[in-house]
Write an enzyme that holds these catalytic residues in place. Structure first.
Site, PDB file in Angstrom:
ATOM      1  N   ASN A 139       0.866  -1.180   0.000  1.00  0.00           N
ATOM      2  CA  ASN A 139       0.000   0.000   0.000  1.00  0.00           C
ATOM      3  C   ASN A 139       0.902   1.228   0.000  1.00  0.00           C
ATOM      4  O   ASN A 139       1.520   1.540   1.007  1.00  0.00           O
ATOM      5  CB  ASN A 139      -0.880  -0.037   1.262  1.00  0.00           C
ATOM      6  CG  ASN A 139      -1.687   1.230   1.445  1.00  0.00           C
ATOM      7  OD1 ASN A 139      -1.803   2.043   0.533  1.00  0.00           O
ATOM      8  ND2 ASN A 139      -2.254   1.415   2.642  1.00  0.00           N
ATOM      9  N   TRP A 140       0.971   1.883  -1.160  1.00  0.00           N
ATOM     10  CA  TRP A 140       1.903   3.012  -1.289  1.00  0.00           C
ATOM     11  C   TRP A 140       1.359   4.281  -0.623  1.00  0.00           C
ATOM     12  O   TRP A 140       2.050   5.282  -0.568  1.00  0.00           O
ATOM     13  CB  TRP A 140       2.217   3.276  -2.765  1.00  0.00           C
ATOM     14  CG  TRP A 140       2.985   2.166  -3.437  1.00  0.00           C
ATOM     15  CD1 TRP A 140       3.415   0.992  -2.866  1.00  0.00           C
ATOM     16  CD2 TRP A 140       3.427   2.115  -4.805  1.00  0.00           C
ATOM     17  NE1 TRP A 140       4.085   0.231  -3.787  1.00  0.00           N
ATOM     18  CE2 TRP A 140       4.114   0.892  -4.997  1.00  0.00           C
ATOM     19  CE3 TRP A 140       3.308   2.977  -5.896  1.00  0.00           C
ATOM     20  CZ2 TRP A 140       4.674   0.519  -6.222  1.00  0.00           C
ATOM     21  CZ3 TRP A 140       3.865   2.606  -7.117  1.00  0.00           C
ATOM     22  CH2 TRP A 140       4.543   1.395  -7.274  1.00  0.00           C
ATOM     23  N   LYS A 141       0.118   4.254  -0.196  1.00  0.00           N
ATOM     24  CA  LYS A 141      -0.532   5.419   0.432  1.00  0.00           C
ATOM     25  C   LYS A 141      -0.335   6.660  -0.442  1.00  0.00           C
ATOM     26  O   LYS A 141      -0.282   6.552  -1.653  1.00  0.00           O
ATOM     27  CB  LYS A 141       0.015   5.622   1.852  1.00  0.00           C
ATOM     28  CG  LYS A 141      -0.038   4.341   2.686  1.00  0.00           C
ATOM     29  CD  LYS A 141       0.145   4.588   4.142  1.00  0.00           C
ATOM     30  CE  LYS A 141       0.227   3.267   4.871  1.00  0.00           C
ATOM     31  NZ  LYS A 141       0.145   3.406   6.306  1.00  0.00           N
ATOM     32  N   HIS A 195      -9.450   0.968   4.917  1.00  0.00           N
ATOM     33  CA  HIS A 195      -8.162   1.095   5.613  1.00  0.00           C
ATOM     34  C   HIS A 195      -8.360   1.990   6.845  1.00  0.00           C
ATOM     35  O   HIS A 195      -9.140   2.935   6.814  1.00  0.00           O
ATOM     36  CB  HIS A 195      -7.123   1.700   4.663  1.00  0.00           C
ATOM     37  CG  HIS A 195      -5.743   1.659   5.209  1.00  0.00           C
ATOM     38  ND1 HIS A 195      -5.277   2.585   6.130  1.00  0.00           N
ATOM     39  CD2 HIS A 195      -4.723   0.784   5.010  1.00  0.00           C
ATOM     40  CE1 HIS A 195      -4.025   2.272   6.447  1.00  0.00           C
ATOM     41  NE2 HIS A 195      -3.672   1.188   5.791  1.00  0.00           N
ATOM     42  N   GLU A 250      -6.729   4.324   8.026  1.00  0.00           N
ATOM     43  CA  GLU A 250      -6.519   5.764   7.799  1.00  0.00           C
ATOM     44  C   GLU A 250      -7.763   6.389   7.189  1.00  0.00           C
ATOM     45  O   GLU A 250      -8.082   7.552   7.443  1.00  0.00           O
ATOM     46  CB  GLU A 250      -5.271   5.986   6.931  1.00  0.00           C
ATOM     47  CG  GLU A 250      -4.005   5.748   7.747  1.00  0.00           C
ATOM     48  CD  GLU A 250      -2.820   5.235   6.951  1.00  0.00           C
ATOM     49  OE1 GLU A 250      -2.820   5.335   5.711  1.00  0.00           O
ATOM     50  OE2 GLU A 250      -1.876   4.730   7.599  1.00  0.00           O
ATOM     51  N   GLU A 302      -5.349  -5.296  10.588  1.00  0.00           N
ATOM     52  CA  GLU A 302      -4.320  -4.285  10.781  1.00  0.00           C
ATOM     53  C   GLU A 302      -4.562  -3.549  12.095  1.00  0.00           C
ATOM     54  O   GLU A 302      -5.352  -2.598  12.138  1.00  0.00           O
ATOM     55  CB  GLU A 302      -4.359  -3.269   9.641  1.00  0.00           C
ATOM     56  CG  GLU A 302      -4.111  -3.850   8.280  1.00  0.00           C
ATOM     57  CD  GLU A 302      -3.528  -2.816   7.331  1.00  0.00           C
ATOM     58  OE1 GLU A 302      -2.410  -3.030   6.872  1.00  0.00           O
ATOM     59  OE2 GLU A 302      -4.182  -1.785   7.104  1.00  0.00           O
ATOM     60  N   GLY A 309       2.525   1.891  10.744  1.00  0.00           N
ATOM     61  CA  GLY A 309       3.479   2.995  10.605  1.00  0.00           C
ATOM     62  C   GLY A 309       4.195   3.365  11.893  1.00  0.00           C
ATOM     63  O   GLY A 309       4.820   4.416  11.973  1.00  0.00           O
ATOM     64  N   SER A 357       3.469  -2.508  10.274  1.00  0.00           N
ATOM     65  CA  SER A 357       4.931  -2.529  10.413  1.00  0.00           C
ATOM     66  C   SER A 357       5.550  -3.872  10.013  1.00  0.00           C
ATOM     67  O   SER A 357       6.462  -4.363  10.687  1.00  0.00           O
ATOM     68  CB  SER A 357       5.329  -2.122  11.842  1.00  0.00           C
ATOM     69  OG  SER A 357       4.887  -0.803  12.113  1.00  0.00           O
ATOM     70  N   GLY A 402       2.790  -1.223   4.268  1.00  0.00           N
ATOM     71  CA  GLY A 402       2.825   0.207   3.931  1.00  0.00           C
ATOM     72  C   GLY A 402       4.255   0.652   3.668  1.00  0.00           C
ATOM     73  O   GLY A 402       4.799   0.449   2.584  1.00  0.00           O
ATOM     74  N   GLY A 403       4.880   1.217   4.693  1.00  0.00           N
ATOM     75  CA  GLY A 403       6.210   1.824   4.563  1.00  0.00           C
ATOM     76  C   GLY A 403       7.223   0.965   3.823  1.00  0.00           C
ATOM     77  O   GLY A 403       7.928   1.453   2.930  1.00  0.00           O
TER      78      GLY A 403
END
Ligand code: PEP
Length: 249
Positions: free
Chosen positions: A9-11, A95, A97, A167, A173, A213, A234-235
């Site tokens: 997930n490149w956000k 998600h 977020e 998640e 993150g 993470s 993600g990251g």
């Protein structure tokens, strides 16, 4: 056997050229992988170019969200048909977020989930508790509410094609990963809920991803758990070599 799915997930990262470079680098690094599914979810603005870049590769492309209506006066929204038309085959829905910053609820997740299936997109439905909820021993209760609300009324055949991502919000993150045991407990609980809501065969088919993470260092132990079928990353998906290591855990 459930085929593992490793999804990035490149956000809200990567402008056009960066997204193409990341896609090319990843494509080259994972070219030989064929025993697991690999997915990247770039921002809307990059999906078309990334899908073109990855056309003849093993890496699939998805959206990070979608709206439930097909078209019309919904400024700023993107429909499932639009995602499909630029090469997306998956879409992340709900998600944390989006739940936290954009008012997503289980009811809106449910509408989007139905719309995703209508357009032939494979949805990844996200659930997860906050730190306060975990510390208040409410994790399973929160997950149950989110799963029941999000999957409400879904036909069994569509459930079989739905991916669930657990998640924990406190792990996204933050560098804090759920322990393999903490994650497995919730994954097993989600599968049990799917048995109750649908049936055993459907629950056996559904892939449940862990997100929060995930790194090249912790993916192997997470994937060794019986009910963890992949990762939503993600990251660590923003660096091709890191994500490739995760894919090849
Ligand atoms: C995510 O974006 O879904 C996620 C899990 O992020 P991170 O891997 O950075 O924690």
């Amino acid at each position: 056997m459930r085929k593992p799915l490793l999804a990035g997930n490149w956000k809200m990262n990567t402008i056009s050229q960066e997204s193409v470079k990341l896609a090319i680098d990843l494509k080259n690094l994972v070219a030989e992988v064929n025993d697991r599914d690999i997915l990247v979810c770039p921002p809307f603005t990059a999906i078309s170019q990334v899908a073109d870049t990855l056309r003849d590769s093993v890496v699939m492309v998805g959206g990070q969200d979608m709206f439930w209506e097909d078209k019309g006066a919904f400024t700023g929204e993107v429909s499932g048909g639009m995602l499909k038309s630029v090469g997306a085959t998956y879409v992340i829905i709900g998600h944390s977020e989006r739940r936290q910053f954009f008012g997503e609820t289980d009811a809106t997740v449910n509408k989007k989930l139905n719309a995703a299936h209508k357009h032939g997109l494979l949805p990844i439905v996200c659930v997860g508790e906050t730190l306060a909820e975990r510390e208040g021993n409410k994790t399973l209760q929160v997950i149950e509410t989110q799963i029941k609300g999000s999957l409400n009324g879904l036909p069994k055949e569509q459930m079989g094609k739905t991916v669930v991502a657990y998640e924990p919000v406190w792990a996204i993150g933050t560098g804090k990963t759920a322990s393999p045991e903490q994650a497995q407990e919730v994954h097993a609980f989600i599968r049990k809920l799917i048995v109750e809501l649908f049936d055993q065969a459907t629950a056996d088919e559904v892939r449940i991803l862990y997100g929060g993470s995930v790194t090249p260092d912790n993916i192997k132990i997470l994937m060794s758990q019986a009910d963890i079928d992949g990762g939503l990353v993600g990251g660590a998906s923003l660096k091709a070599d890191n994500f490739a290591k995760i894919v090849k855990y």
